[in-house]
Scaffold this motif. Structure first.
Motif, PDB file in Angstrom:
ATOM      1  N   ILE A   1       0.812  -1.212   0.000  1.00 36.16           N
ATOM      2  CA  ILE A   1       0.000   0.000   0.000  1.00 36.16           C
ATOM      3  C   ILE A   1       0.850   1.268   0.000  1.00 36.16           C
ATOM      4  N   ALA A   2       2.059   1.194   0.539  1.00 37.07           N
ATOM      5  CA  ALA A   2       2.926   2.373   0.518  1.00 37.07           C
ATOM      6  C   ALA A   2       3.245   2.787  -0.913  1.00 37.07           C
ATOM      7  N   PHE A   3       3.315   1.810  -1.804  1.00 33.83           N
ATOM      8  CA  PHE A   3       3.657   2.108  -3.187  1.00 33.83           C
ATOM      9  C   PHE A   3       2.488   2.750  -3.936  1.00 33.83           C
ATOM     10  N   LEU A   4       1.270   2.614  -3.403  1.00 36.54           N
ATOM     11  CA  LEU A   4       0.152   3.355  -3.964  1.00 36.54           C
ATOM     12  C   LEU A   4       0.378   4.856  -3.794  1.00 36.54           C
ATOM     13  N   ALA A   5       0.819   5.248  -2.606  1.00 36.43           N
ATOM     14  CA  ALA A   5       1.084   6.662  -2.354  1.00 36.43           C
ATOM     15  C   ALA A   5       2.245   7.169  -3.204  1.00 36.43           C
ATOM     16  N   THR A   6       3.300   6.371  -3.353  1.00 37.33           N
ATOM     17  CA  THR A   6       4.420   6.816  -4.172  1.00 37.33           C
ATOM     18  C   THR A   6       3.995   6.963  -5.628  1.00 37.33           C
ATOM     19  N   ALA A   7       3.175   6.035  -6.106  1.00 36.01           N
ATOM     20  CA  ALA A   7       2.718   6.107  -7.501  1.00 36.01           C
ATOM     21  C   ALA A   7       1.926   7.380  -7.757  1.00 36.01           C
ATOM     22  N   CYS A   8       1.092   7.770  -6.802  1.00 34.70           N
ATOM     23  CA  CYS A   8       0.269   8.970  -6.971  1.00 34.70           C
ATOM     24  C   CYS A   8       1.093  10.248  -6.825  1.00 34.70           C
ATOM     25  N   ALA A   9       2.096  10.225  -5.951  1.00 35.51           N
ATOM     26  CA  ALA A   9       2.828  11.454  -5.629  1.00 35.51           C
ATOM     27  C   ALA A   9       3.989  11.739  -6.578  1.00 35.51           C
ATOM     28  N   ARG A  10       4.585  10.715  -7.187  1.00 36.82           N
ATOM     29  CA  ARG A  10       5.793  10.938  -7.993  1.00 36.82           C
ATOM     30  C   ARG A  10       5.576  11.927  -9.148  1.00 36.82           C
ATOM     31  N   PRO A  11       4.509  11.803  -9.949  1.00 40.59           N
ATOM     32  CA  PRO A  11       4.364  12.753 -11.057  1.00 40.59           C
ATOM     33  C   PRO A  11       4.289  14.201 -10.582  1.00 40.59           C
ATOM     34  N   PHE A  12       3.630  14.438  -9.453  1.00 39.79           N
ATOM     35  CA  PHE A  12       3.519  15.798  -8.938  1.00 39.79           C
ATOM     36  C   PHE A  12       4.861  16.300  -8.418  1.00 39.79           C
ATOM     37  N   ALA A  13       5.646  15.396  -7.806  1.00 39.37           N
ATOM     38  CA  ALA A  13       6.974  15.784  -7.349  1.00 39.37           C
ATOM     39  C   ALA A  13       7.853  16.170  -8.533  1.00 39.37           C
ATOM     40  N   GLY A  14       7.812  15.366  -9.597  1.00 42.40           N
ATOM     41  CA  GLY A  14       8.587  15.699 -10.791  1.00 42.40           C
ATOM     42  C   GLY A  14       8.089  16.962 -11.467  1.00 42.40           C
ATOM     43  N   TRP A  15       6.782  17.159 -11.465  1.00 43.38           N
ATOM     44  CA  TRP A  15       6.166  18.357 -12.048  1.00 43.38           C
ATOM     45  C   TRP A  15       6.675  19.618 -11.346  1.00 43.38           C
ATOM     46  N   LEU A  16       6.701  19.581 -10.026  1.00 42.00           N
ATOM     47  CA  LEU A  16       7.201  20.724  -9.268  1.00 42.00           C
ATOM     48  C   LEU A  16       8.710  20.907  -9.461  1.00 42.00           C
ATOM     49  N   ALA A  17       9.449  19.788  -9.552  1.00 41.89           N
ATOM     50  CA  ALA A  17      10.891  19.879  -9.759  1.00 41.89           C
ATOM     51  C   ALA A  17      11.222  20.508 -11.103  1.00 41.89           C
ATOM     52  N   ASP A  18      10.447  20.194 -12.144  1.00 40.11           N
ATOM     53  CA  ASP A  18      10.667  20.802 -13.449  1.00 40.11           C
ATOM     54  C   ASP A  18      10.497  22.314 -13.408  1.00 40.11           C
ATOM     55  N   GLY A  19       9.710  22.809 -12.454  1.00 41.39           N
ATOM     56  CA  GLY A  19       9.516  24.239 -12.300  1.00 41.39           C
ATOM     57  C   GLY A  19      10.522  24.889 -11.366  1.00 41.39           C
ATOM     58  N   GLY A  20      11.590  24.176 -11.004  1.00 40.30           N
ATOM     59  CA  GLY A  20      12.631  24.744 -10.156  1.00 40.30           C
ATOM     60  C   GLY A  20      12.333  24.689  -8.675  1.00 40.30           C
ATOM     61  N   ARG A  21      11.429  23.835  -8.261  1.00 40.85           N
ATOM     62  CA  ARG A  21      11.023  23.763  -6.859  1.00 40.85           C
ATOM     63  C   ARG A  21      11.479  22.471  -6.192  1.00 40.85           C
ATOM     64  N   SER A  22      12.636  21.967  -6.602  1.00 37.45           N
ATOM     65  CA  SER A  22      13.108  20.677  -6.094  1.00 37.45           C
ATOM     66  C   SER A  22      13.325  20.694  -4.589  1.00 37.45           C
ATOM     67  N   ARG A  23      13.992  21.713  -4.083  1.00 36.24           N
ATOM     68  CA  ARG A  23      14.374  21.701  -2.661  1.00 36.24           C
ATOM     69  C   ARG A  23      13.173  21.599  -1.724  1.00 36.24           C
ATOM     70  N   PRO A  24      12.142  22.440  -1.870  1.00 33.62           N
ATOM     71  CA  PRO A  24      11.004  22.293  -0.949  1.00 33.62           C
ATOM     72  C   PRO A  24      10.299  20.954  -1.069  1.00 33.62           C
ATOM     73  N   VAL A  25      10.243  20.393  -2.281  1.00 29.39           N
ATOM     74  CA  VAL A  25       9.586  19.089  -2.437  1.00 29.39           C
ATOM     75  C   VAL A  25      10.403  18.004  -1.751  1.00 29.39           C
ATOM     76  N   VAL A  26      11.731  18.039  -1.921  1.00 34.88           N
ATOM     77  CA  VAL A  26      12.583  17.057  -1.242  1.00 34.88           C
ATOM     78  C   VAL A  26      12.449  17.200   0.271  1.00 34.88           C
ATOM     79  N   LEU A  27      12.370  18.425   0.750  1.00 34.29           N
ATOM     80  CA  LEU A  27      12.236  18.658   2.185  1.00 34.29           C
ATOM     81  C   LEU A  27      10.913  18.100   2.723  1.00 34.29           C
TER      82      LEU A  27
END
Length: 374
Positions: A47-73
């Motif tokens: 079930i933990a991988f359900l959350a990762t599957a849903c969250a990864r595209p949004f994390a990458g989406w924000l990282a593409d916009g230069g917001r990597s540090r707050p997302v990693v934090l």
């Protein structure tokens, strides 16, 4: 802009060591504390991988916009909260909630850190760098079970300490002032070049999920032995192959490497299913680690080739989500098959998933011309 690559690598490693330790602990912890059989244990893992599957595209989406540090934090913080939640959960539903929180944290931790690192990497070296940085995630998933075996009853406190270390490392990372770009449209979270590599890695992930959720139980049920250290054998083979083999992706192309590794996985899973001795089971387990080691950098290479540099963070996040979905499905599906037909049948089903991955790789993805070694 200087990217704190080493600090990010260690932060992701610590977060995923905590995540990986749970893979070893949960198959025993869930039945002992909450009751239930392979289905309950597999669900708790998957079930933990359900959350990762849903969250990864949004994390990458924000990282593409230069917001990597707050997302990693945020990812590191959620990882720590999820670790504490698993340690203190009074019942199975709350344990599952904590697993979801930790899974979302792991997604943000890695899927925003990788595009941050690759932003300054030359195109010809992306497969190699992705493979090397990916060792932080896969090293944690592979090494976490060893930590769980060594720490015994202290495994949950160890997980909390590792997750806290990850959060501290990210918090103390120097603020960078790279460009913050307008975010892409939300509908661009599904790049057109991703589904085929995603399907290949998703089917391969089902194989990994079956190993993570059921290998220990398979060895115990068959009275084969080695259940305390089989995942460590898998980890060792995986890490050695990833470290030594990542340059092969840049040299021969992701498609060729993926085809060979998935082919080995078919043999390995069949071997685990039919094993009746410790030596045979461990040999097949080691082969499984070798077979899965390069599938991620191979699919990263195929994905980036197909999207041609457009939204790399989103593309890698979506592609990796297919991996998460495969692992998520393997827990409950494999557990159900094991309850109904036995553990060998669950590994034969996983071997068929690997075969389907190989068919997709050979039939639908055009080969990439090999580059000459420099």
């Amino acid at each position: 802009m200087t990217v704190p690559v080493k600090r990010l690598w260690v932060a992701v490693l610590c977060g995923y060591l905590a995540f990986g330790a749970a893979l070893q602990a949960l198959p025993t912890y869930v039945p002992q504390r909450f009751g239930g059989g392979p289905l309950a244990s597999g669900t708790a893992i998957g079930i933990a991988f359900l959350a990762t599957a849903c969250a990864r595209p949004f994390a990458g989406w924000l990282a593409d916009g230069g917001r990597s540090r707050p997302v990693v934090l945020v990812g590191a913080a959620l990882t720590a909260v999820g670790a504490v939640g698993q340690m203190t959960a009074p019942n199975l539903p709350l344990l599952l909630v904590a697993r979801l929180v930790m899974g979302a944290g792991e997604a943000g931790l890695f899927s925003a850190a990788l595009p941050w690192v690759l932003a300054g990497t030359r195109t010809a070296q992306r497969g190699r760098v992705a493979g090397w940085f990916g060792l932080s995630m896969w090293g944690g998933l592979a090494g976490g079970p060893l930590i769980a075996s060594l720490t015994g009853d202290l495994v949950w406190w160890t997980m909390v300490a590792l997750a806290g270390t990850s959060m501290t490392l990210v918090l103390t990372t120097r603020r960078t002032h790279g460009p913050t770009e307008p975010l892409a449209r939300i509908r661009d979270l599904a790049p057109s070049g991703v589904p085929l590599p995603g399907a290949i890695i998703g089917l391969a992930a089902y194989c990994y999920g079956t190993i993570a959720a059921l290998l220990v139980l398979r060895l115990r049920a068959g009275e084969i032995g080695a259940d305390d250290y089989a995942l460590t054998v898998f980890a060792a083979a995986f890490l050695i192959t990833r470290f030594a083999g990542s340059p092969l992706v840049d040299r021969y192309g992701g498609r060729a490497v993926a085809a060979w590794t998935v082919g080995l996985e078919i043999v390995a899973l069949t071997g685990i299913a039919i094993a009746d001795s410790t030596a045979g089971a461990l040999a097949s387990t080691a082969l499984a680690g070798l077979g899965l080691a390069l599938i991620y950098p191979a699919c990263i290479s195929m994905t980036l080739d197909r999207v041609r540099g457009m939204r790399p963070g989103v593309s890698m996040g979506v592609m990796t989500s297919f991996w998460d979905l495969g692992v998520m499905a393997a827990g409950p599906v494999g557990g159900l098959v094991a309850e109904q037909f036995g553990f060998p049948a669950a590994f034969i089903v996983a071997a068929h998933a690997a075969a389907a991955s190989l068919v997709l790789c050979l039939a639908f993805l055009r080969p990439r011309r090999a580059t000459s070694p420099r």
